[in-house]
Scaffold this motif. Structure first.
Motif, PDB file in Angstrom:
ATOM      1  N   HIS A  16       0.692  -1.203   0.230  1.00 60.35           N
ATOM      2  CA  HIS A  16       0.443  -0.165   0.179  1.00 60.35           C
ATOM      3  C   HIS A  16       0.936   1.907   0.191  1.00 60.35           C
ATOM      4  O   HIS A  16       0.067   2.130  -0.105  1.00 60.35           O
ATOM      5  N   MET A  17       2.017   1.447  -0.411  1.00 58.47           N
ATOM      6  CA  MET A  17       2.508   2.386   0.215  1.00 58.47           C
ATOM      7  C   MET A  17       3.123   3.286  -0.781  1.00 58.47           C
ATOM      8  O   MET A  17       3.069   2.338  -2.119  1.00 58.47           O
ATOM      9  N   ASN A  18       3.675   4.618  -0.698  1.00 56.97           N
ATOM     10  CA  ASN A  18       4.112   5.560  -1.848  1.00 56.97           C
ATOM     11  C   ASN A  18       5.333   5.337  -1.522  1.00 56.97           C
ATOM     12  O   ASN A  18       5.782   5.254  -0.626  1.00 56.97           O
ATOM     13  N   ILE A  19       6.056   5.451  -3.041  1.00 60.38           N
ATOM     14  CA  ILE A  19       7.580   5.287  -2.687  1.00 60.38           C
ATOM     15  C   ILE A  19       7.974   6.343  -3.472  1.00 60.38           C
ATOM     16  O   ILE A  19       7.573   7.160  -4.482  1.00 60.38           O
ATOM     17  N   GLU A  20       8.903   7.254  -2.951  1.00 63.44           N
ATOM     18  CA  GLU A  20       9.693   8.620  -3.999  1.00 63.44           C
ATOM     19  C   GLU A  20      11.130   8.714  -3.736  1.00 63.44           C
ATOM     20  O   GLU A  20      11.724   8.906  -2.672  1.00 63.44           O
ATOM     21  N   VAL A  21      11.226   8.119  -5.220  1.00 67.70           N
ATOM     22  CA  VAL A  21      12.979   7.955  -5.262  1.00 67.70           C
ATOM     23  C   VAL A  21      13.809   9.297  -5.000  1.00 67.70           C
ATOM     24  O   VAL A  21      13.289  10.116  -6.780  1.00 67.70           O
ATOM     25  N   ALA A  22      14.159  10.289  -4.233  1.00 62.93           N
ATOM     26  CA  ALA A  22      14.753  11.450  -4.399  1.00 62.93           C
ATOM     27  C   ALA A  22      15.477  11.596  -5.589  1.00 62.93           C
ATOM     28  O   ALA A  22      15.875  12.605  -6.261  1.00 62.93           O
ATOM     29  N   ALA A  23      16.882  10.356  -5.215  1.00 58.01           N
ATOM     30  CA  ALA A  23      18.408  10.661  -5.564  1.00 58.01           C
ATOM     31  C   ALA A  23      18.779   9.082  -5.681  1.00 58.01           C
ATOM     32  O   ALA A  23      18.475   8.170  -5.171  1.00 58.01           O
ATOM     33  N   ALA A  24      19.573   9.130  -6.460  1.00 58.36           N
ATOM     34  CA  ALA A  24      20.342   7.846  -7.080  1.00 58.36           C
ATOM     35  C   ALA A  24      21.398   7.561  -7.840  1.00 58.36           C
ATOM     36  O   ALA A  24      21.015   8.236  -8.601  1.00 58.36           O
ATOM     37  N   ALA A  25      22.522   7.302  -7.485  1.00 61.01           N
ATOM     38  CA  ALA A  25      23.956   7.306  -7.787  1.00 61.01           C
ATOM     39  C   ALA A  25      24.769   5.707  -7.593  1.00 61.01           C
ATOM     40  O   ALA A  25      24.733   5.625  -6.372  1.00 61.01           O
ATOM     41  N   GLU A  26      26.086   5.692  -8.014  1.00 60.08           N
ATOM     42  CA  GLU A  26      27.364   4.720  -7.634  1.00 60.08           C
ATOM     43  C   GLU A  26      28.337   5.907  -7.460  1.00 60.08           C
ATOM     44  O   GLU A  26      28.872   7.200  -8.344  1.00 60.08           O
ATOM     45  N   THR A  27      28.807   5.851  -6.228  1.00 59.48           N
ATOM     46  CA  THR A  27      30.062   6.431  -5.844  1.00 59.48           C
ATOM     47  C   THR A  27      31.011   5.889  -5.304  1.00 59.48           C
ATOM     48  O   THR A  27      31.433   4.987  -4.262  1.00 59.48           O
ATOM     49  N   VAL A  28      32.467   6.502  -5.459  1.00 62.39           N
ATOM     50  CA  VAL A  28      33.694   5.284  -5.463  1.00 62.39           C
ATOM     51  C   VAL A  28      33.558   6.368  -4.048  1.00 62.39           C
ATOM     52  O   VAL A  28      34.104   7.449  -4.449  1.00 62.39           O
ATOM     53  N   LEU A  29      34.402   5.993  -2.582  1.00 61.26           N
ATOM     54  CA  LEU A  29      34.931   6.706  -1.156  1.00 61.26           C
ATOM     55  C   LEU A  29      36.076   6.572  -1.654  1.00 61.26           C
ATOM     56  O   LEU A  29      36.887   5.374  -1.684  1.00 61.26           O
ATOM     57  N   ASP A  30      36.731   7.612  -0.638  1.00 57.07           N
ATOM     58  CA  ASP A  30      38.444   7.254  -0.891  1.00 57.07           C
ATOM     59  C   ASP A  30      38.137   8.675   0.338  1.00 57.07           C
ATOM     60  O   ASP A  30      37.649   8.753   0.989  1.00 57.07           O
TER      61      ASP A  30
END
Length: 293
Positions: A16-30
């Motif tokens: 029943h829930m609503n979903i809103e995706v605000a942002a998404a990505a692939e990130t390489v951290l150092d």
């Protein structure tokens, strides 16, 4: 709390829930890109470790971040990620919000904030890549496809958690568990809102709001749904005719037949015949395959 009832509550929530995706990505951290501080977001976060190693500090816990680790960080939860000098950590992530009445079901359900994946690793990474691609489009069906992908990610997450790892259920979950058990044990009887409310010592009017806030439907709607689900299972049994099924789910046969057709689009007799034919066809197919070997 029984595993079946816990999963029932979760499934109803996510249906029943609503979903809103605000942002998404692939990130390489150092180490240069990380700041030695806690982050707090006003949205929920999915984090999936694609490559490398690091550590997640959250809720007074230190969690190793290794390939295949899948985390859900709820909104407002402080957390910090660290990695060793000269190391890198590749994360696939998305920020999302979900609404379901006014209750924070994630916390009520006490969902673990991380799981370990191995066999499904490639599939999860591909789902995130699909999400990245969909977010870059502006098509009529993009939002539907984004929600479908998010539900896939959530389904994998739920498939890999164990109710035994959650600790004691909340008071709300204990109450709902009692009610759901009562319903399943008394389907053949006349179940009223008043009888259900008495199980958890709540006023009927408040109980309706309480129940719908967790299950997404009124108590009687849920009872009728359970009756139809039980009826479908019973109709698959050769020795259980339509009249007997109606009795077992506490309904007069005429009313039962009408509700069953409204629920499935088929009369109980038609459903029974179609299911029997499908099972017979499947058995024949298996015999043919065995004969070929």
């Amino acid at each position: 709390m029984t595993t079946t009832n816990y999963l029932t509550i979760m499934m109803k929530h996510f249906e029943h829930m609503n979903i809103e995706v605000a942002a998404a990505a692939e990130t390489v951290l150092d180490t240069a890109s990380l700041k030695d501080r806690e982050d707090v977001y006003d949205c929920n976060r999915f984090l999936f470790v694609k490559e490398g190693e690091g550590k997640l500090f959250m809720q007074d816990k230190e969690v190793p971040l290794v390939m295949g680790k899948f985390c859900i960080l709820l909104s407002g939860t402080p957390h910090r990620i660290t990695i060793e000098p000269n190391a890198t950590l590749t994360l696939q992530w998305c920020h999302f919000r979900s609404s379901y009445e006014d209750r924070d079901l994630y916390r009520t359900l006490q969902i673990p904030f991380y799981i370990e994946l191995s066999n499904e690793y490639a599939g999860i990474s591909a789902m995130f890549e699909r999400l990245f691609e969909l977010l870059s489009r502006d098509q009529l069906t993009s939002r539907l496809k984004i929600k479908a992908t998010m539900l896939e990610l959530i389904s994998v997450y739920l498939d890999n958690i164990s109710i035994n790892d959650k600790g004691a259920p909340s008071e709300d979950l204990q109450k709902i568990d009692l009610v759901l058990q009562y319903i399943d044990e008394h389907l053949a009887e006349n179940i009223t809102v008043e009888s259900l409310a008495r199980q958890v010592f709540l006023h009927p009017n408040y109980f309706i709001v309480f129940f719908k806030g967790i299950l997404g439907s009124s108590p009687i709607q849920y009872v009728n749904l359970r009756r139809m689900e039980t009826a479908k299972a019973l109709l698959l049994q050769p020795d259980c005719n339509v009249s007997a099924v109606a009795s077992k789910v506490g309904m007069q046969i005429y009313y039962f037949s009408r509700m069953f057709k409204a629920h499935t689009g088929l009369t109980p007799s038609r459903f029974r015949k179609q299911s029997a034919a499908f099972v017979a066809a499947g058995a024949h197919s298996q015999e043919v395959e065995v004969g070929k070997t």
